[in-house]
Design a protein around this motif. Structure first.
Motif, mmCIF file in Angstrom:
data_model
loop_
_atom_site.group_PDB
_atom_site.id
_atom_site.type_symbol
_atom_site.label_atom_id
_atom_site.label_comp_id
_atom_site.label_asym_id
_atom_site.label_seq_id
_atom_site.Cartn_x
_atom_site.Cartn_y
_atom_site.Cartn_z
ATOM 1 N N ASP A 62 0.820 -1.213 0.000
ATOM 2 C CA ASP A 62 0.000 0.000 0.000
ATOM 3 C C ASP A 62 0.853 1.262 0.000
ATOM 4 O OD1 ASP A 62 -2.490 1.564 0.367
ATOM 5 O OD2 ASP A 62 -1.658 1.949 2.344
ATOM 6 N N LYS A 63 1.904 1.283 0.821
ATOM 7 C CA LYS A 63 2.720 2.488 0.975
ATOM 8 C C LYS A 63 3.746 2.666 -0.146
ATOM 9 C CE LYS A 63 1.190 3.995 5.033
ATOM 10 N NZ LYS A 63 0.581 5.336 5.192
ATOM 11 N N CYS A 64 4.279 1.560 -0.665
ATOM 12 C CA CYS A 64 5.389 1.642 -1.624
ATOM 13 C C CYS A 64 5.025 1.142 -3.018
ATOM 14 C CB CYS A 64 6.585 0.832 -1.135
ATOM 15 S SG CYS A 64 7.236 1.323 0.458
ATOM 16 N N GLY A 65 4.099 0.192 -3.076
ATOM 17 C CA GLY A 65 3.770 -0.393 -4.365
ATOM 18 C C GLY A 65 4.500 -1.692 -4.655
ATOM 19 N N VAL A 66 5.144 -2.284 -3.633
ATOM 20 C CA VAL A 66 5.785 -3.579 -3.847
ATOM 21 C C VAL A 66 4.709 -4.626 -4.098
ATOM 22 C CG1 VAL A 66 7.681 -2.926 -2.295
ATOM 23 C CG2 VAL A 66 5.788 -4.294 -1.405
ATOM 24 N N SER A 67 5.103 -5.762 -4.629
ATOM 25 C CA SER A 67 4.157 -6.830 -4.882
ATOM 26 C C SER A 67 3.556 -7.316 -3.569
ATOM 27 C CB SER A 67 4.845 -7.998 -5.592
ATOM 28 O OG SER A 67 3.975 -9.115 -5.678
ATOM 29 N N CYS A 72 5.827 -14.195 -4.361
ATOM 30 C CA CYS A 72 6.902 -13.489 -5.071
ATOM 31 C C CYS A 72 8.055 -13.308 -4.090
ATOM 32 C CB CYS A 72 6.405 -12.133 -5.568
ATOM 33 S SG CYS A 72 7.677 -11.128 -6.354
ATOM 34 N N VAL A 73 9.114 -14.113 -4.241
ATOM 35 C CA VAL A 73 10.164 -14.162 -3.230
ATOM 36 C C VAL A 73 11.561 -13.848 -3.782
ATOM 37 C CG1 VAL A 73 8.913 -15.764 -1.752
ATOM 38 C CG2 VAL A 73 10.441 -16.659 -3.540
ATOM 39 N N SER A 74 11.645 -13.457 -5.034
ATOM 40 C CA SER A 74 12.964 -13.157 -5.596
ATOM 41 C C SER A 74 12.857 -12.057 -6.633
ATOM 42 C CB SER A 74 13.579 -14.420 -6.229
ATOM 43 O OG SER A 74 12.777 -14.872 -7.302
ATOM 44 N N GLY A 75 14.012 -11.583 -7.061
ATOM 45 C CA GLY A 75 14.054 -10.510 -8.046
ATOM 46 C C GLY A 75 14.228 -9.153 -7.382
ATOM 47 N N HIS A 76 13.942 -8.097 -8.133
ATOM 48 C CA HIS A 76 14.070 -6.737 -7.619
ATOM 49 C C HIS A 76 12.721 -6.221 -7.149
ATOM 50 C CE1 HIS A 76 18.233 -6.073 -8.776
ATOM 51 N NE2 HIS A 76 17.963 -6.706 -9.897
ATOM 52 N N ASP A 77 12.758 -5.400 -6.117
ATOM 53 C CA ASP A 77 11.527 -4.792 -5.638
ATOM 54 C C ASP A 77 11.089 -3.661 -6.574
ATOM 55 O OD1 ASP A 77 9.870 -5.610 -3.576
ATOM 56 O OD2 ASP A 77 11.345 -5.130 -2.036
ATOM 57 N N VAL A 78 9.847 -3.264 -6.429
ATOM 58 C CA VAL A 78 9.261 -2.202 -7.255
ATOM 59 C C VAL A 78 8.647 -1.149 -6.342
ATOM 60 C CG1 VAL A 78 7.512 -1.640 -8.977
ATOM 61 C CG2 VAL A 78 8.785 -3.786 -9.157
ATOM 62 N N ILE A 79 8.919 0.112 -6.652
ATOM 63 C CA ILE A 79 8.300 1.243 -5.957
ATOM 64 C C ILE A 79 7.459 2.012 -6.971
ATOM 65 C CG2 ILE A 79 8.720 3.435 -4.784
ATOM 66 C CD1 ILE A 79 11.279 2.242 -3.642
ATOM 67 N N ASP A 80 6.222 2.252 -6.637
ATOM 68 C CA ASP A 80 5.318 2.998 -7.509
ATOM 69 C C ASP A 80 5.704 4.479 -7.474
ATOM 70 O OD1 ASP A 80 3.253 4.216 -8.836
ATOM 71 O OD2 ASP A 80 1.672 3.542 -7.480
ATOM 72 N N PRO A 81 6.127 5.072 -8.595
ATOM 73 C CA PRO A 81 6.534 6.486 -8.580
ATOM 74 C C PRO A 81 5.407 7.422 -8.161
ATOM 75 C CG PRO A 81 6.320 5.678 -10.830
ATOM 76 C CD PRO A 81 6.251 4.484 -9.944
ATOM 77 N N GLU A 82 4.145 7.027 -8.392
ATOM 78 C CA GLU A 82 3.031 7.871 -7.968
ATOM 79 C C GLU A 82 2.972 7.974 -6.451
ATOM 80 O OE1 GLU A 82 1.399 9.696 -10.012
ATOM 81 O OE2 GLU A 82 2.418 8.801 -11.734
ATOM 82 N N ARG A 83 3.310 6.896 -5.773
ATOM 83 C CA ARG A 83 3.344 6.927 -4.312
ATOM 84 C C ARG A 83 4.504 7.786 -3.819
ATOM 85 N NH1 ARG A 83 0.919 2.069 -5.598
ATOM 86 N NH2 ARG A 83 -0.618 1.196 -4.105
ATOM 87 N N THR A 84 5.621 7.727 -4.525
ATOM 88 C CA THR A 84 6.755 8.589 -4.172
ATOM 89 C C THR A 84 6.384 10.057 -4.333
ATOM 90 O OG1 THR A 84 8.304 6.874 -4.926
ATOM 91 C CG2 THR A 84 9.185 9.090 -4.635
ATOM 92 N N LEU A 85 5.767 10.390 -5.451
ATOM 93 C CA LEU A 85 5.385 11.775 -5.705
ATOM 94 C C LEU A 85 4.369 12.274 -4.681
ATOM 95 C CD1 LEU A 85 5.090 11.541 -9.589
ATOM 96 C CD2 LEU A 85 6.764 12.922 -8.335
ATOM 97 N N ALA A 86 3.393 11.427 -4.348
ATOM 98 C CA ALA A 86 2.382 11.828 -3.360
ATOM 99 C C ALA A 86 3.017 12.079 -2.002
ATOM 100 C CB ALA A 86 1.305 10.744 -3.252
ATOM 101 N N ALA A 87 3.969 11.219 -1.610
ATOM 102 C CA ALA A 87 4.641 11.406 -0.320
ATOM 103 C C ALA A 87 5.522 12.644 -0.334
ATOM 104 C CB ALA A 87 5.466 10.165 0.020
ATOM 105 N N LEU A 88 6.151 12.938 -1.468
ATOM 106 C CA LEU A 88 6.982 14.143 -1.557
ATOM 107 C C LEU A 88 6.138 15.403 -1.389
ATOM 108 C CD1 LEU A 88 9.432 13.250 -4.474
ATOM 109 C CD2 LEU A 88 10.049 13.628 -2.075
#
Length: 271
Positions: A62-67, A72-88
């Motif tokens: 909810d806060k970051c946009g990770v899966s 899903c236990v491997s690979g790279h994490d994902v951050i939703d840029p819209e959540r970053t922009l809203a928090a900024l």
């Protein structure tokens, strides 16, 4: 002036958001340790609510946009840029509010090699706006338990930003410092400010233990956090942290400069 669209593109290009370098394995390990109340991951927070791994994963989705998929236990994490922009946006609002009333601020980082420039830009703008940028306990030592055992660090300030360096490093004022998640430095700084009769901060800005350690003591705090730092987002959910901005906190230091310009502009603090 950097537009929201331009910043979104920068977040993705610099991998501050989108697919980030933080691995899914690292994040899931942090969630397991947080659920077990490991102090290395609590970083100064004493959560009120029960946070199991399932609840943490849902919160971070909810806060970051990770899966949100526990499979899903491997690979790279994902951050939703819209959540970053809203928090900024909220981050900038809090900066603008403390600047408007000329409040005192304390700024500290556990990522000096990466984030010092970002925070230094905020410190300079807030000082220019009439805020007092505090520097309590400069030169004081604190013992921190690390994976290498108990180490003694010295609290120092560079361009108004607190950091710790190994006690044997006497190059005061230089930009290097130690990576730290510990809340002990901010506790030391706040205790020194209180004992000295000087002003206490109206706002604490930073990351890791600087945010959680001060927020747990009742100070208003805002900060940056990666997907493997659930404590700041738990603190936000419980009302201890005013805003936690989700982004990769370990990319090249110059990649954070557009964020500084954007936040200061949104806070009406551009110089």
């Amino acid at each position: 002036m950097l537009s929201t669209g331009a910043l979104r593109a920068h977040l993705l290009a610099a991998r501050l958001a989108g697919v980030v370098a933080t691995s899914r394995e690292e994040s899931l390990r942090s969630y397991r340790l947080f659920a077990a109340r490991d102090p290395r991951v609590l970083i100064g927070l004493d959560p009120e609510w029960a946070w199991g791994q399932r609840e943490l994963l849902a919160l971070m989705a909810d806060k970051c946009g990770v899966s949100a998929d526990p499979l899903c236990v491997s690979g790279h994490d994902v951050i939703d840029p819209e959540r970053t922009l809203a928090a900024l946006e909220v981050f900038a609002e809090r900066l603008g509010a403390v600047a408007e009333r000329g409040g005192a601020v304390l700024i500290g980082t556990g990522h000096p090699h990466r984030l010092l420039g970002f925070y230094a830009g905020l410190a300079d703008a807030l000082s220019t706006a009439g805020c007092e940028v505090l520097r309590p306990a400069q030169g004081h030592c604190v013992d921190i338990t690390t994976r290498f055992g108990l180490r003694t660090y010295r609290l120092d300030y560079v361009q108004g930003v607190a950091l710790v360096r190994e006690a044997g490093d006497e190059r005061a004022g230089c930009a290097t410092g130690a990576h730290s998640h510990s809340p002990l430095p901010v506790r030391l700084a706040l205790a020194a400010a209180a004992e000295g009769g000087g002003p206490l901060p109206d706002l604490v800005i930073g990351d890791h233990g600087w945010v959680c350690g001060a927020g747990q003591l009742g100070f208003e705090v805002i900060g940056l956090a990666d997907t493997d730092d659930p404590a700041l987002f738990v603190g936000e959910a419980e009302g201890v942290v005013s805003v936690a901005v989700p982004l990769d906190d370990a990319v090249r230091s110059d990649y954070y400069r557009p964020l500084t310009r954007y936040v200061l502009n949104r806070a009406c603090l551009s110089q």
